[in-house]
Design an enzyme around this catalytic site. Sequence first.
Site, mmCIF file in Angstrom:
data_model
loop_
_atom_site.group_PDB
_atom_site.id
_atom_site.type_symbol
_atom_site.label_atom_id
_atom_site.label_comp_id
_atom_site.label_asym_id
_atom_site.label_seq_id
_atom_site.Cartn_x
_atom_site.Cartn_y
_atom_site.Cartn_z
ATOM 1 N N ASP A 26 0.835 -1.194 0.000
ATOM 2 C CA ASP A 26 0.000 0.000 0.000
ATOM 3 C C ASP A 26 0.881 1.259 0.000
ATOM 4 O O ASP A 26 1.878 1.332 0.738
ATOM 5 C CB ASP A 26 -0.892 -0.001 1.240
ATOM 6 C CG ASP A 26 -1.705 -1.280 1.342
ATOM 7 O OD1 ASP A 26 -2.897 -1.246 1.053
ATOM 8 O OD2 ASP A 26 -1.116 -2.330 1.697
ATOM 9 N N ASP A 59 -18.827 8.268 14.521
ATOM 10 C CA ASP A 59 -17.985 9.441 14.245
ATOM 11 C C ASP A 59 -18.737 10.415 13.324
ATOM 12 O O ASP A 59 -19.947 10.592 13.481
ATOM 13 C CB ASP A 59 -16.678 8.970 13.587
ATOM 14 C CG ASP A 59 -15.503 9.860 13.922
ATOM 15 O OD1 ASP A 59 -15.478 10.988 13.420
ATOM 16 O OD2 ASP A 59 -14.608 9.417 14.668
ATOM 17 N N ASP A 67 -10.632 1.602 -0.596
ATOM 18 C CA ASP A 67 -9.945 0.836 0.439
ATOM 19 C C ASP A 67 -10.894 0.360 1.533
ATOM 20 O O ASP A 67 -10.522 -0.488 2.344
ATOM 21 C CB ASP A 67 -8.849 1.711 1.069
ATOM 22 C CG ASP A 67 -7.523 0.985 1.187
ATOM 23 O OD1 ASP A 67 -7.390 -0.117 0.648
ATOM 24 O OD2 ASP A 67 -6.611 1.536 1.839
ATOM 25 N N HIS A 91 -13.024 13.189 9.443
ATOM 26 C CA HIS A 91 -12.506 12.549 10.649
ATOM 27 C C HIS A 91 -12.867 11.065 10.723
ATOM 28 O O HIS A 91 -12.016 10.206 11.006
ATOM 29 C CB HIS A 91 -13.075 13.290 11.863
ATOM 30 C CG HIS A 91 -12.458 12.928 13.167
ATOM 31 N ND1 HIS A 91 -12.982 11.983 14.004
ATOM 32 C CD2 HIS A 91 -11.349 13.407 13.783
ATOM 33 C CE1 HIS A 91 -12.240 11.885 15.088
ATOM 34 N NE2 HIS A 91 -11.235 12.748 14.983
ATOM 35 N N ASN A 105 -3.235 -4.201 -1.289
ATOM 36 C CA ASN A 105 -4.049 -3.987 -2.481
ATOM 37 C C ASN A 105 -3.562 -2.789 -3.297
ATOM 38 O O ASN A 105 -4.281 -2.280 -4.153
ATOM 39 C CB ASN A 105 -5.518 -3.794 -2.090
ATOM 40 C CG ASN A 105 -5.754 -2.534 -1.274
ATOM 41 O OD1 ASN A 105 -4.819 -1.934 -0.740
ATOM 42 N ND2 ASN A 105 -7.009 -2.137 -1.156
ATOM 43 N N THR A 107 -3.359 0.197 -2.625
ATOM 44 C CA THR A 107 -4.267 1.344 -2.517
ATOM 45 C C THR A 107 -4.205 1.932 -1.117
ATOM 46 O O THR A 107 -4.261 1.186 -0.129
ATOM 47 C CB THR A 107 -5.720 0.912 -2.807
ATOM 48 O OG1 THR A 107 -5.781 0.325 -4.106
ATOM 49 C CG2 THR A 107 -6.669 2.098 -2.745
ATOM 50 N N ASN A 183 -7.409 15.061 23.922
ATOM 51 C CA ASN A 183 -6.170 15.728 23.497
ATOM 52 C C ASN A 183 -5.893 17.039 24.226
ATOM 53 O O ASN A 183 -5.362 17.982 23.654
ATOM 54 C CB ASN A 183 -6.226 16.015 21.991
ATOM 55 C CG ASN A 183 -6.402 14.766 21.167
ATOM 56 O OD1 ASN A 183 -5.906 13.702 21.529
ATOM 57 N ND2 ASN A 183 -7.120 14.888 20.068
ATOM 58 N N ALA A 193 -14.624 7.861 27.487
ATOM 59 C CA ALA A 193 -13.448 7.027 27.741
ATOM 60 C C ALA A 193 -13.304 6.656 29.211
ATOM 61 O O ALA A 193 -12.884 5.541 29.545
ATOM 62 C CB ALA A 193 -12.196 7.744 27.253
ATOM 63 N N SER A 245 -7.777 10.472 18.803
ATOM 64 C CA SER A 245 -8.766 10.073 17.806
ATOM 65 C C SER A 245 -8.183 9.070 16.824
ATOM 66 O O SER A 245 -8.903 8.259 16.237
ATOM 67 C CB SER A 245 -9.265 11.290 17.015
ATOM 68 O OG SER A 245 -10.083 12.101 17.815
#
Length: 454
Positions: A26, A59, A67, A91, A105, A107, A183, A193, A245
């Site tokens: 890839d 998300d 892909d 995102h 593949n 890609t 973050n 989380a 993320s």
Amino acid sequence: MRVLLGLLLALGGTPVAHADAIRPDDPGYAGQWGIVRTHVNEAWSAVRGNARVTIAIVDTGVTRLPDLAPRMLTGHDFVNDDDNPADDNGHGTMAAGVAAASGYNKTGVAGVCWYCRILPVKVLDAKGNGGYDTIAKGIRYAADQGATVISLSLGGADDSKLLRDAVTYADAKGSLVVAAAGNQGSAQPHYPAAIPSVLAVGGVDEHDRRYSWSNYGASWVNVTAPGCNAAQQPNGKIGQYCGTSSATPFVAGVAGLLASTDPRPSAAAIRKALTGGRVDALRSLAALPYAGDKTKPIVAFGATPTRARGVVTVTAAAADQHGVQRVQLYAGGKLIATDTSAPYSFRWNSAPTTANVPLDLRAYDRAGNVALVRRYVRTDNTPPAIKVYPRATSVTARATDASGIARLELVVNGKVVSRYAGYLRWFGIPKKARTVVVRAYDRAGNVRAVTVRR
């Protein structure tokens, strides 16, 4: 309560990957240092995912890139309340690529779990914002669709009964919920989380050092993972996708690999295998329960000569979803040696036989399953036969051997004065010759010398 994506995106500074066990073709793989650092490339030798495993990307939606598209389910858009969870931010598409882009593949990039299915669930809008109520709906929906892993690259500072109830619902359905630690570079808990049953993921660099932006806290962050990963954006362009993320879908992908093993592990077993320190795919696979495992290891010969003379080295490669216990080399049915750790290597004395010898590699996994692969090697420990026809000033030599003759040499007074790559040759003898010897080498390396009497 609304939540803002913790996204850090860097398009430059791509690190170089180290040498690895499996190197996909890839285009973006050269920038995927995390795959090597966490031994995912070695785990691929044994498991690359399974269609029975679904990773839900809760998300901004997921764009149907080549892909991803072949393994994408329909999903749902809770922002616009329809069944078209297209990504209008980017995102979610990058998160999906980190977790499960197809590998080998040519890609895009190589995701962690190549054969896992992807369930797109849009709960965040084009600006990356979304309410806890919408996110909770997305978690419940993913659980109802049978998601094995639910990946949440989002979060907020406030706790929420809505989120806790949704996570409890997913737990009861057998889903493993994985979420970003955030973050802000803070020890302050981040939700969902920090909910106890959620696997909270922090971000580290290629030296296993915490990125300064990654939230932390031993009491609530369960595992760390590469925080910068190559990923395709919705337009197909590959860039470095950084933040917790990005670390979260990486762990979700490893969880998908673990879920693809036999016997199928529970969410609790996968969580336990992943928890602690920086994620390591091989270590986590070995930590899974293996009672009831019926899948044989994979074993193959490495560097092995087609012809053997004397002592030779035979190498092997072996892999198993739960770990290889030992690899053994047999020659002609006789055990030669056992190796219990990779790289597997054996020394075999082929002498004194000259024959076609079956070499067998037997690999055993921790459950006792055994795989066997055979290769025939021609052993030749017999020197060539030489006939010489001397004359006053010359000698004709003819050599024969089952392996073929590599060369003839004329040795006069202890020094090689002539060589010939063949089996039949006329040599002239110098006038001052005191001793004359003809040597013949076969293609296995055996040699025979005959003194020429004049």
